[in-house]
Write a protein that holds these residues in place. Structure first.
Motif, short mmCIF file in Angstrom:
data_model
loop_
_atom_site.label_atom_id
_atom_site.label_comp_id
_atom_site.label_asym_id
_atom_site.label_seq_id
_atom_site.Cartn_x
_atom_site.Cartn_y
_atom_site.Cartn_z
N LEU A 126 0.84 -1.20 0.00
CA LEU A 126 0.00 0.00 0.00
C LEU A 126 0.87 1.25 0.00
O LEU A 126 0.65 2.17 -0.79
CB LEU A 126 -0.94 -0.02 1.21
N TYR A 127 1.88 1.28 0.88
CA TYR A 127 2.75 2.46 0.96
C TYR A 127 3.56 2.65 -0.34
O TYR A 127 3.79 3.78 -0.77
CB TYR A 127 3.70 2.32 2.15
N ARG A 128 3.96 1.56 -0.94
CA ARG A 128 4.80 1.64 -2.14
C ARG A 128 4.00 2.02 -3.38
O ARG A 128 4.47 2.82 -4.20
CB ARG A 128 5.50 0.29 -2.35
N GLU A 129 2.82 1.48 -3.54
CA GLU A 129 2.07 1.64 -4.78
C GLU A 129 0.95 2.66 -4.72
O GLU A 129 0.47 3.12 -5.77
CB GLU A 129 1.49 0.28 -5.20
N HIS A 130 0.52 3.03 -3.50
CA HIS A 130 -0.61 3.96 -3.37
C HIS A 130 -0.30 5.00 -2.31
O HIS A 130 -0.80 4.93 -1.18
CB HIS A 130 -1.89 3.19 -3.03
N PRO A 131 0.54 5.98 -2.66
CA PRO A 131 0.95 6.98 -1.67
C PRO A 131 -0.21 7.78 -1.09
O PRO A 131 -0.15 8.22 0.06
CB PRO A 131 1.92 7.88 -2.45
N GLU A 132 -1.27 7.97 -1.86
CA GLU A 132 -2.41 8.71 -1.31
C GLU A 132 -3.10 7.91 -0.21
O GLU A 132 -3.54 8.47 0.80
CB GLU A 132 -3.40 9.06 -2.41
N LEU A 133 -3.19 6.59 -0.36
CA LEU A 133 -3.73 5.76 0.70
C LEU A 133 -2.80 5.74 1.90
O LEU A 133 -3.25 5.72 3.06
CB LEU A 133 -3.97 4.33 0.20
N ALA A 134 -1.49 5.75 1.64
CA ALA A 134 -0.52 5.82 2.73
C ALA A 134 -0.70 7.11 3.51
O ALA A 134 -0.63 7.13 4.75
CB ALA A 134 0.90 5.72 2.18
N TYR A 135 -0.92 8.20 2.78
CA TYR A 135 -1.18 9.48 3.45
C TYR A 135 -2.46 9.38 4.30
O TYR A 135 -2.52 9.93 5.41
CB TYR A 135 -1.32 10.60 2.44
N ASP A 136 -3.46 8.67 3.79
CA ASP A 136 -4.70 8.52 4.55
C ASP A 136 -4.45 7.82 5.88
O ASP A 136 -5.02 8.21 6.92
CB ASP A 136 -5.71 7.70 3.73
N ILE A 137 -3.60 6.80 5.88
CA ILE A 137 -3.29 6.11 7.13
C ILE A 137 -2.55 7.04 8.08
O ILE A 137 -2.82 7.07 9.29
CB ILE A 137 -2.46 4.84 6.85
N THR A 138 -1.63 7.85 7.53
CA THR A 138 -0.95 8.84 8.35
C THR A 138 -1.95 9.84 8.92
O THR A 138 -1.87 10.24 10.09
CB THR A 138 0.12 9.57 7.53
N TRP A 139 -2.90 10.25 8.10
CA TRP A 139 -3.93 11.19 8.55
C TRP A 139 -4.74 10.60 9.69
O TRP A 139 -5.03 11.29 10.69
CB TRP A 139 -4.85 11.53 7.37
N LEU A 140 -5.13 9.32 9.57
CA LEU A 140 -5.90 8.67 10.62
C LEU A 140 -5.11 8.62 11.93
O LEU A 140 -5.68 8.83 13.01
CB LEU A 140 -6.30 7.26 10.18
N SER A 141 -3.81 8.35 11.83
CA SER A 141 -2.97 8.31 13.03
C SER A 141 -2.87 9.69 13.66
O SER A 141 -2.93 9.85 14.88
CB SER A 141 -1.58 7.79 12.69
N SER A 142 -2.72 10.71 12.82
CA SER A 142 -2.64 12.08 13.32
C SER A 142 -3.95 12.50 13.99
O SER A 142 -3.95 13.16 15.03
CB SER A 142 -2.30 13.03 12.17
N ARG A 143 -5.05 12.11 13.39
CA ARG A 143 -6.36 12.43 13.95
C ARG A 143 -6.53 11.77 15.31
O ARG A 143 -7.07 12.38 16.25
CB ARG A 143 -7.45 11.95 12.99
N GLU A 144 -6.06 10.54 15.44
CA GLU A 144 -6.12 9.85 16.73
C GLU A 144 -5.32 10.62 17.78
O GLU A 144 -5.76 10.78 18.93
CB GLU A 144 -5.57 8.44 16.58
N GLU A 145 -4.16 11.13 17.39
CA GLU A 145 -3.34 11.91 18.32
C GLU A 145 -4.07 13.18 18.75
O GLU A 145 -4.03 13.56 19.93
CB GLU A 145 -2.01 12.27 17.66
N CYS A 146 -4.73 13.84 17.81
CA CYS A 146 -5.48 15.05 18.14
C CYS A 146 -6.60 14.75 19.14
O CYS A 146 -6.83 15.53 20.08
CB CYS A 146 -6.08 15.68 16.88
N MET A 147 -7.28 13.64 18.95
CA MET A 147 -8.35 13.27 19.87
C MET A 147 -7.81 12.97 21.26
O MET A 147 -8.40 13.35 22.28
CB MET A 147 -9.13 12.08 19.32
N LEU A 148 -6.67 12.30 21.33
CA LEU A 148 -6.06 12.01 22.63
C LEU A 148 -5.62 13.30 23.32
O LEU A 148 -5.72 13.42 24.55
CB LEU A 148 -4.87 11.07 22.45
#
Length: 253
Positions: A126-148
């Protein structure tokens, strides 16, 4: 007895995912959808009260919540529990184990759930072939940090009444747009007062007294099924909190 059952047959193929039509989730491109469809290996049905992920264990899978509610928590050796967040449709579970090797928290189902199952070893593709999806996973992790961050602020600086008002408003706002709840009141949340106590760091007795204070203000009621929200805006005013984070378009996998 709470149970977990994995099925390879798909009741909800990615092309007909019930989350995709909802405005809160960003659309996939055709190549992304084709990849996610291959990435998904099956579906997991979970009974209320079942442990989806256990702290200290290794799990080869990642999960996206398709239906239902769950919560993340950590335990002290003496059995005391701290709930750190709640997971709802579109949320990704198990990503932490990809980095640390084993889970550092547990996840328990608050209601019957359906999870989409993904093979963790294919995440690099996913990270190698679909960078936009990889960014989405990073976004989800960042959002979790904001909620915490928000939750830590509440526990550290709000009084008990404000904490409870914030927590209930926070959960309701998160659930709106995911299909769990609409904007129409009253809204039911399937949590017990013990869940609240374990989230806010309060004793069960203190939690019960705080619930009664909010009930006297006609902001909520507590029933056998959980919390019934009567005045969401009143809870937000009491907590001095408002956000549009949970209503902005967001990704999911």
């Amino acid at each position: 007895m709470a149970e977990i059952a994995i099925r390879s047959a798909r009741k909800y193929p990615c092309e007909k995912c019930p989350l995709r039509p909802r405005e809160i989730f960003r659309p996939f491109t055709t190549p992304e959808l084709e990849f996610i469809s291959r990435f998904k290996k099956g579906e997991l049905t979970v009974d209320r009260g079942a442990t989806v992920l256990a702290e200290g264990t290794r799990n080869p899978h990642l999960y996206t919540v398709l239906q239902g509610w769950s919560f993340r928590y950590k335990m002290l050796p003496d059995g005391r529990r701290q709930i750190v967040n709640y997971a709802m449709p579109g949320d990704l579970l198990g990503l932490q184990g990809t980095v640390t090797g084993e889970m550092e928290h547990s996840v328990e189902a608050l209601s019957p759930m359906i999870l989409c199952v993904f093979e963790r070893e294919e995440l690099l593709t996913l990270y190698r072939e679909h960078p936009e999806l990889a960014y989405d996973i990073t976004w989800l992790s960042s959002r979790e940090e904001c909620m915490l961050d928000e939750n830590m602020l509440s526990i550290g600086r709000r009084n008990a009444t404000e904490r409870l008002a914030y927590l209930i408003a926070f959960i309701v706002r998160r659930s709106q747009g995911t299909g769990l709840n609409t904007a129409k009141l009253p809204i039911e949340i399937p949590i017990t007062q013990q869940h609240v106590a374990d989230t806010l760091g309060l004793s069960l007795v203190h939690t019960n007294k705080t619930v009664r204070k909010l009930a006297e203000r006609q902001l909520l009621q507590w029933r056998d099924r959980g919390c019934v929200v009567l005045d969401l805006e009143g809870l937000e005013r009491l907590a001095d909190w408002s956000t549009d984070m949970h209503l902005k378009p967001r990704p999911f996998i």
